[in-house]
Design a protein around this motif. Structure first.
Motif, short mmCIF file in Angstrom:
data_model
loop_
_atom_site.label_atom_id
_atom_site.label_comp_id
_atom_site.label_asym_id
_atom_site.label_seq_id
_atom_site.Cartn_x
_atom_site.Cartn_y
_atom_site.Cartn_z
N SER A 112 46.85 46.23 38.06
CA SER A 112 48.28 46.30 38.32
C SER A 112 49.07 45.52 37.28
N LYS A 113 50.20 46.10 36.83
CA LYS A 113 51.08 45.44 35.87
C LYS A 113 52.03 44.44 36.54
N GLY A 114 52.10 44.48 37.87
CA GLY A 114 53.12 43.69 38.56
C GLY A 114 52.64 42.41 39.18
N ALA A 130 53.56 39.70 29.95
CA ALA A 130 53.28 39.43 31.36
C ALA A 130 52.56 40.61 32.01
N GLU A 131 52.94 41.82 31.66
CA GLU A 131 52.28 42.99 32.24
C GLU A 131 50.84 43.10 31.77
N GLN A 132 50.57 42.78 30.50
CA GLN A 132 49.19 42.84 30.00
C GLN A 132 48.31 41.81 30.69
N ILE A 133 48.83 40.61 30.88
CA ILE A 133 48.05 39.57 31.54
C ILE A 133 47.86 39.91 33.02
N SER A 134 48.86 40.57 33.62
CA SER A 134 48.70 41.03 35.01
C SER A 134 47.53 42.00 35.12
N LEU A 135 47.46 42.96 34.20
CA LEU A 135 46.38 43.94 34.21
C LEU A 135 45.02 43.26 34.06
N ALA A 136 44.98 42.20 33.25
CA ALA A 136 43.71 41.55 32.97
C ALA A 136 43.25 40.63 34.10
N SER A 137 44.16 40.33 35.05
CA SER A 137 43.83 39.36 36.09
C SER A 137 42.59 39.74 36.88
N TYR A 138 42.45 41.02 37.22
CA TYR A 138 41.29 41.47 37.97
C TYR A 138 40.51 42.52 37.19
N GLY A 139 40.75 42.54 35.87
CA GLY A 139 40.02 43.44 35.00
C GLY A 139 38.77 42.78 34.45
N PRO A 140 38.09 43.44 33.52
CA PRO A 140 36.89 42.85 32.91
C PRO A 140 37.20 41.50 32.27
N ASN A 156 55.10 38.64 49.96
CA ASN A 156 54.98 39.04 48.55
C ASN A 156 53.54 39.37 48.19
N LEU A 157 53.19 40.61 48.27
CA LEU A 157 51.89 41.21 47.93
C LEU A 157 51.40 42.10 49.04
N VAL A 158 51.38 41.58 50.29
CA VAL A 158 50.93 42.42 51.40
C VAL A 158 51.99 43.46 51.75
N ARG A 159 53.25 43.02 51.86
CA ARG A 159 54.32 43.95 52.20
C ARG A 159 55.13 44.35 50.97
N ILE A 160 55.59 43.39 50.20
CA ILE A 160 56.25 43.71 48.93
C ILE A 160 55.13 43.89 47.91
N HIS A 161 54.71 45.13 47.70
CA HIS A 161 53.53 45.34 46.88
C HIS A 161 53.84 46.17 45.63
N THR A 162 53.01 46.03 44.63
CA THR A 162 53.18 46.76 43.39
C THR A 162 52.91 48.25 43.61
N VAL A 163 53.39 49.07 42.69
CA VAL A 163 53.25 50.51 42.83
C VAL A 163 51.77 50.93 42.84
N GLU A 164 50.91 50.11 42.22
CA GLU A 164 49.49 50.46 42.17
C GLU A 164 48.77 50.18 43.47
N TYR A 165 49.33 49.30 44.31
CA TYR A 165 48.69 48.94 45.57
C TYR A 165 49.29 49.73 46.71
N ALA A 166 48.47 50.00 47.71
CA ALA A 166 48.96 50.73 48.89
C ALA A 166 48.45 50.03 50.13
N ASP A 167 47.90 50.79 51.08
CA ASP A 167 47.40 50.19 52.31
C ASP A 167 46.01 49.60 52.07
N VAL A 168 45.44 49.05 53.10
CA VAL A 168 44.11 48.45 52.99
C VAL A 168 43.10 49.46 52.47
N SER A 169 42.32 49.04 51.49
CA SER A 169 41.31 49.91 50.91
C SER A 169 40.04 49.09 50.70
N TYR A 170 38.90 49.73 50.87
CA TYR A 170 37.63 49.03 50.68
C TYR A 170 37.01 49.37 49.32
#
Length: 413
Positions: free
Chosen positions: A126-128, A178-188, A106-120
């Motif tokens: 993400s809302k999910g 829940a989606e708003q708090i998801s977005l804020a998790s790694y936001g400012p 859950n996250l690495v393989r089952i990932h949100t639409v905003e996430y894809a492969d490894v990125s630097y």
């Protein structure tokens, strides 16, 4: 990830797949390595039972003494494991390992639409994450219980009381979805304004409620496990999921309409009616708000405030967690730049914490701020504060179905 040093190493297999546990000790101190290895293997076995197979050819658990925090990868996890915890009952270490290990799915393989492969690059918001992080916390607790490992709460009911207490005691969950708090998790840091919330907590609560709904709708034949399996089937490749996808798959599993649930609690910010869902298993809750007290029986001061820095800045800013607390009432806002507290200059975050550490209810703290309009001073009159106590009990006249579902749920099966 790479770990170099004089490390201890152990191996075990689950379903023919090799697993390696490596530990970097500092300083060298003995602990029950058999208990550590056995616990990790039990977690792997429980995860394999949920999904039916392990999605990697080999896996490494990389544990480091003298460190905290953890991070998941495709086929490994790095975990800070202070030896002080490894000489205890392992509860904290097993919690961290279970959490990051479940991210393998859950996250690495089952990932949100905003996430894809490894990125630097900096990860997109993400809302999910209420699902990616919250359901992972849900399963970290569940894996430990199924594996018979020590946890922070003695029973699932006690654990759910803790969740409701933490959720009900934070006004952020009444103001953001829940989606708003998801977005804020790694936001400012200031993305939620004068509120502070955890997508981990909110997602765990929602996952627990959905699990209850599924069990009730299917007469105990299905659970959140079935949702996770279907999510793995459909979103373990390049395609990422949205909250709407979770709604559709969960509704498919339970054979029920979940539009209102998601509209209220995932896309919206309606207060959760906990009794509605607890009643499915013949339960009810009681909430009593009480003053928070110190160990010696005195009213505890409201020090629910923090300091932080914007990357590449030297300014120390204040963070408010409740606009209705004494700090918010004094006119402070998250992002205000602090110049001094009670006449002492604030140059580090540690300076701020030290400056308020000894405050008691009734004390006045003078804070000098730098705002766009210029220097501004305010007096914070420190008050006490309240938190809820939660008790879950059985309802009178619970049906046989409710009793059966409760017994199944409490067992973690």
């Amino acid at each position: 990830p790479i770990m170099i040093g004089k490390i201890k190493s152990w191996h075990f297999q689950v379903d023919g797949v090799p697993h390696r546990v490596v530990y970097w000790p500092w300083p060298v101190k003995d602990f029950d390595t058999t208990k550590l290895l056995s616990g990790i293997q039990k977690l792997v076995e429980q995860a394999a039972q949920i999904f039916g197979r392990l999605p990697y050819r080999e896996y490494s658990f990389m544990l480091q003494d003298g460190a905290f925090g953890s991070l998941e990868h495709n086929n490994s996890v790095t975990v800070g494991a202070p030896v002080s915890e490894l000489t205890g009952n392992f509860s904290g270490v097993f919690s961290e390992i279970a959490h990051e290990y479940f991210h393998t799915w859950n996250l690495v393989r089952i990932h949100t639409v905003e996430y894809a492969d490894v990125s630097y690059k900096t990860p997109p918001l993400s809302k999910g994450l209420w699902f990616s992080e919250g359901l992972t916390i849900f399963y970290a607790d569940l894996l430990k219980r199924r594996a018979g490992l020590p946890g922070s709460d003695s029973t699932r009911l006690k654990h759910f009381e803790t969740l409701i207490r933490r959720y009900s005691g934070n006004p952020a969950y009444l103001n953001f979805s829940a989606e708003q708090i998801s977005l804020a998790s790694y936001g400012p840091t200031s993305m939620l304004g004068d509120y502070n919330a955890s997508t981990h907590l909110q997602g765990e609560v929602l996952g627990a409620l959905l699990d209850m709904i599924i069990r009730d709708a299917t007469d105990g034949k299905r659970s959140m496990d079935d949702v996770m399996r279907k999510m793995m089937e459909r979103f373990s490749a390049a395609k990422g999921f949205t909250s709407k996808d979770i709604e559709q798959i969960t509704a498919e599993v339970c054979g029920c309409d979940l539009q209102q649930f998601f509209r209220d609690y995932v896309f919206g910010k309606k207060p959760i009616d906990f009794d509605k869902y607890l009643r499915l298993m013949g339960l009810q809750k009681t909430i009593i708000w009480k003053d928070v007290m110190t160990a010696d029986g005195k009213q505890s001061p409201d020090l629910r405030v923090y300091s932080w820095q914007v990357p590449n800045e030297t300014d120390i800013r204040i963070g408010i967690t409740d606009p209705f607390g004494c700090w918010g009432k004094a006119g402070l806002h998250t992002g205000d730049i602090m110049k001094s507290v009670n006449g002492t200059a604030i140059k580090t975050t540690a300076d701020f914490r030290q400056s308020i550490r000894g405050a008691k209810p009734g004390d006045t703290i003078v804070i000098e701020l730098q705002r766009p309009a210029g220097i501004w001073k305010t007096n914070v009159v420190v008050s006490g504060y309240q938190q809820p106590e939660v008790l879950i009990t059985t309802i009178p006249g619970a049906t046989e179905k409710q009793k059966r579902l409760l017994a199944q749920w409490e067992s973690g099966n």
